[in-house]
Structures are given as C-alpha cells and as structure tokens.
Enzyme design. Structure first.
Site, mmCIF file in Angstrom:
data_model
loop_
_atom_site.group_PDB
_atom_site.id
_atom_site.type_symbol
_atom_site.label_atom_id
_atom_site.label_comp_id
_atom_site.label_asym_id
_atom_site.label_seq_id
_atom_site.Cartn_x
_atom_site.Cartn_y
_atom_site.Cartn_z
ATOM 1 N N VAL A 199 0.841 -1.205 0.000
ATOM 2 C CA VAL A 199 0.000 0.000 0.000
ATOM 3 C C VAL A 199 0.876 1.255 0.000
ATOM 4 C CG1 VAL A 199 -1.861 1.225 1.189
ATOM 5 C CG2 VAL A 199 -1.760 -1.272 1.293
ATOM 6 N N HIS B 278 -0.427 10.457 -6.204
ATOM 7 C CA HIS B 278 -1.813 10.801 -6.530
ATOM 8 C C HIS B 278 -2.414 11.757 -5.485
ATOM 9 C CE1 HIS B 278 -2.585 8.331 -10.081
ATOM 10 N NE2 HIS B 278 -1.777 7.426 -9.539
ATOM 11 N N ASP C 63 -3.588 8.203 -13.916
ATOM 12 C CA ASP C 63 -3.316 6.904 -14.529
ATOM 13 C C ASP C 63 -4.105 6.864 -15.825
ATOM 14 O OD1 ASP C 63 -1.703 6.213 -12.456
ATOM 15 O OD2 ASP C 63 -3.158 4.935 -11.422
ATOM 16 N N GLU D 275 5.622 1.900 -14.407
ATOM 17 C CA GLU D 275 4.174 2.065 -14.602
ATOM 18 C C GLU D 275 3.974 2.936 -15.827
ATOM 19 O OE1 GLU D 275 2.046 3.591 -11.249
ATOM 20 O OE2 GLU D 275 2.492 1.874 -9.970
ATOM 21 N N HIS E 58 1.198 5.724 -15.564
ATOM 22 C CA HIS E 58 1.177 6.784 -14.554
ATOM 23 C C HIS E 58 1.891 8.042 -15.080
ATOM 24 C CE1 HIS E 58 1.306 8.203 -10.210
ATOM 25 N NE2 HIS E 58 2.188 8.995 -10.794
#
Ligand SMILES: [Zn+2]
Length: 319
Positions: free
Chosen positions: A225, A233, A240, A287, A290
């Site tokens: 997490v 964010h 995203d 990612e 992102h």
C-alpha cells in the site's frame, strides 16, 4: 667667500651609524616576520602537504578554518578533492558518501549519485520534508512524504464519462486543462485515452494503509500500500492513463497509445513518472500508465534528458 667645510664631531658619527644600522635591522626584521607570517597561514601549511593553489581554493569553498586545520595532521586527501571536484558534490552529504562507499564498495561517482537521491536510506527510514514551494514540481516518494493535512488547491470534479472508466474523480484544474489538450490531439491521431485514477486523498490512503497493516503487518503494508503521504496521486497532479483497447496494466504497456504518450506527453506538461530502468531511483516498478503533470518546460527538459523527477530536482533544479 671662504668655503665652509662640514666638520662632524664624533658623537654625530655615532648617531648616523646608529640610524643606518637601525634601519637595516628594522627592514630585515620586517622581512623575516612577513616570511614567518606567510608560513604560518593555513594556505602555506596546506601547500607544504602537497595541495596546489587551485585545490586549496576548492577546499576553502567548502571548509571553514577549523575544518581546514583538521587537514593539516593528515597527508593530502586525494579522495576528498575528487569528491569536491565532482559537479554534483553536496558538502552536507560528505559523511554519507563515505559510509555508502565503504558499505557498498562503490566509486565516488556512484556514491554521490545514490546518496544525493537518498538511496543510502531504507524507504521511509529518514523522511525528508516535502518542499511545497516547488508547486507543480513537488516531489513525493518513499523519502518525501506529504503532511497528513495536505489537500491540493483547485481540485475539480471530473464527471464526464467520456474521459474515464470506473468512478469519476478529482484532479487539479490546471492538470485537467492540460490533459484535455492532450486528449484532443491523441483522439485526432486515433488514440482514445481513458483515465482510471487521479486524486487520492491522504485520509483514504491512510485508511487503506492501516487496514493492510492490521491484517498483515507493517512490512506488508509498506510494500503493498505504501505509507500515507508517499503516493503521488495525493498531490492531485497525477493521472493513470489507459486507452480504448488497452485498459489493463498488461495490455497498455504493449499498446500504440502508450508509444504515443511516451513520445508526446511532455508537450502538454506530463512526464512518464516511473519509467523502466529507473526503478532504483523512483522506488516504483515501471508504470507506463502513470503520468505526472509538471508543466511543459520542465516536462520537456525531463523528456529530452531522459531524467526522473528525482534526478531533475537533485541535479538541475537545486543548482
Ligand atoms: Zn498512478
């Protein structure tokens, strides 16, 4: 007229001789004293150990008098000079460079790079205060954690289903305006971009983190997490982005829409924030979906120089 002959009496001769020798003595003393003074300066003593004038100037740039004196009991420190002559040297990091080199047996350049990016610390071990003045360039990662009361200003609600799948979301207005420009140009070239995640409130992240921690422990929660405040964010500056026909984290990296974003996002102020090959710097696995808004000039510089935000801020912004 009768010429007058200068006749000096004996005591006068003595006085004259005394003055002449006295003057010579004073001049000699001053010379010797000046030499003594020069030889007593730190600069002279450093040059005696082998430091050149240029090197002494470099040392003086970073060291105060007491620190310079501390060099006098040792032989010339070539390592120190190599550090100081590196363009990315940060003096306050010097002891950390040494520790990092010793523990990892790396060279000076690697030590400077890693330590400047805080990579000598474990994640979350030594949080650094977020610099909110950076505004659109704000850095948030596993070293820079946002404060718990942080809420970005100018958040807007995006409710037009044309632009997202899943639920609607909040994002900063400036970011969304830039995104819509990008969306239109992508659309005109046959790519239908779709957002599925944007602003993530600190409190929600905290809830998720605590739940994971209660169920599976801190290590699990940290890895899966992330600590509250460490998610980009939460700044309201990240999106995203996926595309029609490539809506998953498996299909999107292989899509043409990703290729388009990779090459064009900077023109609208976005950077691919977690690129492949820079995981050790960002602390995030790649990612491709992102994107982080930083503004067009910064995004273009980062794109053209193949940087991460971390590298940009450490090596270019801080100069
Ligand atoms: Zn994201």
């Amino acid at each position: 007229m009768k010429k007058k002959r200068l006749k000096l009496k004996k005591p006068v001769w003595f006085i004259l001789i005394f003055i002449i020798f006295g003057t010579i003595a004073i001049i000699s003393y001053n010379k010797i004293h000046a030499k003594y003074e020069a030889e007593n300066t730190i600069e002279y003593k450093l040059s005696e150990i082998g430091y050149t004038d240029k090197e002494i100037n470099t040392l003086k740039k970073y060291y105060n008098e007491a620190e310079l004196k501390s060099l006098l009991d040792k032989k010339k420190d070539e390592n120190l000079l190599e550090f100081m002559n590196n363009e990315h040297y940060i003096h306050s990091n010097y002891n950390r460079y040494l520790t990092f080199m010793e523990e990892n047996r790396t060279d000076i350049e690697t030590a400077i790079e890693y330590v400047n990016l805080n990579l000598d610390y474990e994640y979350y071990e030594a949080p650094v205060k977020v610099d909110y003045d950076l505004k659109n360039e704000i850095l948030v990662n596993k070293y820079y954690l946002l404060d718990s009361d942080f809420v970005p200003d100018d958040l807007i609600d995006v409710t037009n289903k044309k632009y997202f799948y899943g639920d609607g979301f909040k994002v900063k207005k400036e970011v969304w305006d830039a995104y819509l420009n990008m969306w239109n140009d992508a659309d005109a070239q046959g790519f239908y971009l779709i957002v599925n995640f944007a602003y993530y409130p600190y409190s929600e992240h905290e809830k998720a983190y605590n739940k994971a921690k209660d169920n599976n422990g801190t290590v699990y929660a940290d890895n899966n997490v992330g600590r509250p405040g460490s998610d980009e964010h939460t700044t309201g500056l990240a999106l995203d982005i996926f595309a029609k026909g490539a809506l998953t984290t498996v299909t999107f990296p292989e899509s043409d829409a990703y290729k388009w974003l990779k090459e064009n996002a900077h023109k609208y102020g976005f950077i691919e924030r977690y690129p492949k090959g820079k995981e050790y710097i960002t602390g995030q696995s790649a990612e491709s979906w992102h994107y982080r808004y930083v503004g067009i000039d910064t995004a273009t510089f980062i794109y053209e120089n193949n940087l991460t935000l971390e590298e940009y801020l450490t090596y270019y912004k801080s100069k």
